[in-house]
Structures are given as structure tokens and as C-alpha cells.
Design a protein around this motif. Structure first.
Motif, PDB file in Angstrom:
ATOM      1  N   ARG A 233      42.014  38.598  33.347  1.00 58.51           N
ATOM      2  CA  ARG A 233      41.360  39.193  31.859  1.00 58.51           C
ATOM      3  C   ARG A 233      40.911  38.148  30.530  1.00 58.51           C
ATOM      4  O   ARG A 233      42.096  37.581  30.532  1.00 58.51           O
ATOM      5  CB  ARG A 233      41.369  40.599  31.810  1.00 58.51           C
ATOM      6  N   THR A 268      38.511  42.682  42.669  1.00 59.57           N
ATOM      7  CA  THR A 268      37.448  41.813  43.267  1.00 59.57           C
ATOM      8  C   THR A 268      36.681  41.067  41.800  1.00 59.57           C
ATOM      9  O   THR A 268      37.335  40.406  41.176  1.00 59.57           O
ATOM     10  CB  THR A 268      36.402  42.953  43.010  1.00 59.57           C
ATOM     11  N   ARG A 269      36.707  39.931  42.008  1.00 56.84           N
ATOM     12  CA  ARG A 269      36.262  39.133  40.961  1.00 56.84           C
ATOM     13  C   ARG A 269      34.838  39.285  40.181  1.00 56.84           C
ATOM     14  O   ARG A 269      34.577  38.220  39.282  1.00 56.84           O
ATOM     15  CB  ARG A 269      36.023  37.319  41.450  1.00 56.84           C
ATOM     16  N   LYS A 270      34.311  40.381  40.052  1.00 54.15           N
ATOM     17  CA  LYS A 270      33.003  40.396  39.451  1.00 54.15           C
ATOM     18  C   LYS A 270      33.582  40.496  38.490  1.00 54.15           C
ATOM     19  O   LYS A 270      34.607  40.952  37.258  1.00 54.15           O
ATOM     20  CB  LYS A 270      32.788  41.542  40.002  1.00 54.15           C
ATOM     21  N   ASP A 271      32.527  40.095  37.266  1.00 54.55           N
ATOM     22  CA  ASP A 271      32.903  39.668  35.721  1.00 54.55           C
ATOM     23  C   ASP A 271      34.520  39.692  35.323  1.00 54.55           C
ATOM     24  O   ASP A 271      34.692  39.665  33.750  1.00 54.55           O
ATOM     25  CB  ASP A 271      32.434  41.573  34.878  1.00 54.55           C
ATOM     26  N   ASP A 273      36.138  35.729  34.253  1.00 54.75           N
ATOM     27  CA  ASP A 273      35.375  33.961  33.916  1.00 54.75           C
ATOM     28  C   ASP A 273      36.667  33.043  34.325  1.00 54.75           C
ATOM     29  O   ASP A 273      37.484  32.946  33.597  1.00 54.75           O
ATOM     30  CB  ASP A 273      35.447  33.907  32.233  1.00 54.75           C
TER      31      ASP A 273
END
Length: 327
Positions: A233, A268-271, A273
Motif C-alpha cells: 500500500r 488481490t492485487r487490485k488497486d 501500485d
């Protein structure tokens, strides 16, 4: 010098430079490496199906696994301290301390301590397996006189550390009360480290969130290998990056350059960077490694090595090998 008076081997002249030496003669006793055959995966199954008549070389994954184990097991030449840091809560410090201690304990066979150096309340003791007592570092501080000089044996120390059974390591927990007394000082850290260093070869230190705390700074000064943890994050990574700025500005550039960065992945790797995080810390530290999501870890329950998934154990072995390379 008279050969008959002072030379115990007068028959060996100084001009015998090409003669074989005793060291060369002794080398014949060194164990010769055994022929490598597969012991894992499909290759091992195929080899067993031939009743051992056909020798099959190990695959790339097995070769890397054994190399990582050998790296973790090598002799470090003395006491080593690994310090895990990130001033942000929930960055995975305590989990990293436990999983590294478990991995080194499993592969090396003990003499490993996980120490919660939080300045006040810590959670290492909560995430570890429980023992016959619930004493903490403050109990040990109160009784440090029992270990002064040559006093104190490993059996005495067991009253203050918590054995982790199959994990093959011990835990020195911080005070688990939110209303604990005064914060730990640099002097207290040094005194405790002096005692535990008599009984352990490898110490993993969990740290608090206050980089200005005396015991946080004392831990940095005693560090042989720094491990930076974060969740994948931006806030967790940015806090770690600012901490590296602080360490560099306080004269610890080498510690930062040789550090290992561990990024814990979400379900999950969503959202997220991830490339930006990897790029930044790869440019500042020696290695950046990913720790896979593990439901057991996310549950907040005490961790047990055998309950971890194979994927998680393999990933933390790879991380442990990277840490060992800096020791």
C-alpha cells in the motif's frame, strides 16, 4: 641455527618448496559431494518408480531450494542481530519476525530468539505460541541481577522466554499491558542484549513505531542486518521510505543500502501500485522480495509453522536466504 639443536625436522630443508604439505595430505579426508538426485516433485516420483535404478537430477526449483537452505545454515562467525522496521502499524513487522525466526529455527536447529523491543505494548507474544508462563521483558529487567557476571544458565533464562516448540526458537515478549510503566531506555536494551547474547546465535528484533525512542535507536546501533517490511500500500511504503531518509540522515547509509525489503501482498492485487514500490526500494536497498498472502497470517491467530501453506514457507525461506547473505 644449528640443525641438530633447534630444528626438530632437520631432514626437511628450506629449498623443498615443491614438496607436498601435511595440509594437502589431510584434504583427502574431506567429504566428497554426493551425486545430486531429485528428492522433490515429479522427478523424485519418477526416480522412485524405477526403484532407484535410474538417477534423475533435481529440477531448478529443488536446486534453488537446497541452495537457500544451505545459505540459511551457514556459519555466521558469531552473534548476529536482524532488526525489522517500519514506523507504521500493520506493516507486517511482527509477522516477519516470527516467520524469519521460524525459518531459521527450522533449518538451523535452534539458538534463535525473537525479541519484541516495542517501547511499550507489543504483539509478538500474542502472535506466538504460548508457554508455561506469561513473563515478559519487564520481568527479565527486574531480575537482571540474576544474570550479572557469570551468573545465569540457559535453564534460568527459560523462565523469561517462551519456547516455540516445532518452530525451534524462543520469544522474549514485550509487556502486553496497555498501561505498562516507563518506556524502555537504551541502557535497558543494552543490558538485555548482553544477557541473551550468551545463549543465542541469532536474534530477530521487533521494533515499535517511534523512531525517536531510545530503545529503537539502540536497536539500530546493534543491527547487523536490517529488514524493512510493508504491506503493498502506498501509505505503508511511504512511511518506510521516510524512515530510510531518517536513517540515512543519521549516518546509517550503509545499513540502508544492505537492507532487505519485504512487501506483503494483499488477497488481490487490485488497486495497488506494486511496480512503483518495487522500483523505489530496489534503488535504495539490496533486495526486494514479495511475501504471498496467507489467510492464517491475516487471521491474527498465533502462528504455527506446520499450519502455513507450502507457498508461504517457500517464500519466507527465500527471504531468509536473502537475510543470511547479509550476515
Amino acid at each position: 641455527m644449528s640443525p641438530s639443536e633447534d630444528d626438530p625436522f632437520p631432514e626437511l630443508g628450506d629449498d623443498e618448496g615443491d614438496s607436498p604439505t601435511a595440509e594437502e595430505f589431510a584434504r583427502r579426508r574431506l567429504a566428497k559431494p554426493t551425486q545430486q538426485t531429485a528428492t522433490m516433485g515429479a522427478r523424485a516420483l519418477l526416480q522412485r518408480s524405477t526403484l532407484g535404478l535410474v538417477k534423475i537430477a533435481p529440477g531448478k526449483r529443488e536446486v534453488e531450494y537446497k541452495q537457500d537452505v544451505d545459505t540459511v545454515r551457514r556459519n555466521f562467525g558469531g552473534l548476529r542481530q536482524v532488526t525489522i522496521v517500519n514506523p507504521k502499524g500493520g506493516a507486517g513487522k511482527t509477522v516477519a519476525v516470527l516467520l524469519l525466526a521460524m525459518t531459521f529455527g527450522q533449518k538451523r536447529g535452534g539458538y534463535v530468539l525473537a525479541w519484541d523491543n516495542n517501547e511499550t505494548q507489543g504483539t509478538l507474544g500474542m502472535r506466538a505460541q504460548q508457554d508455561f508462563h506469561s513473563r515478559t521483558v519487564r520481568d527479565m529487567m527486574r531480575d537482571l541481577h540474576l544474570f550479572q557476571g557469570a551468573q545465569g544458565r540457559v535453564g534460568d533464562l527459560s523462565q523469561y522466554v517462551r519456547s516455540q516448540g516445532e518452530g525451534m526458537f524462543d520469544v522474549l515478549a514485550s509487556d502486553e499491558s496497555a498501561t505498562a510503566g516507563e518506556m524502555l531506555t537504551a541502557g535497558a536494551f543494552a543490558e538485555i542484549r548482553d544477557v541473551v547474547s550468551r545463549f543465542y546465535k541469532l536474534i530477530f528484533v521487533d521494533t515499535g513505531n517511534n523512531v525517536r525512542a531510545e530503545n529503537w535507536q539502540a536497536a539500530m546501533d546493534a543491527t547487523d542486518q536490517l529488514v524493512i517490511t510493508m504491506s503493498a500500500r502506498n501509505d505503508s511504503a511511504e512511511t518506510a521510505a521516510r524512515m530510510l531518509d531518517h536513517l540515512e540522515q543519521s549516518g546509517r547509509k550503509r545499513l540502508v543500502r544492505e537492507a532487505v525489503t519485504v512487501v506483503t501482498m494483499p488477497p488481490t492485487r487490485k488497486d495497488i501500485d506494486l511496480p512503483a514500490i518495487q522500483h523505489h526500494f530496489a534503488a535504495r536497498t539490496r533486495s526486494v522480495l514479495l511475501a504471498p498472502y496467507e489467510k492464517l497470517i491475516d487471521s491474527g491467530e498465533p502462528l504455527r509453522y506446520s499450519a502455513l501453506s507450502t507457498n508461504t514457507r517457500d517464500a519466507w525461506l527465500k527471504i531468509a536466504a536473502a537475510v543470511a547473505q547479509g550476515l
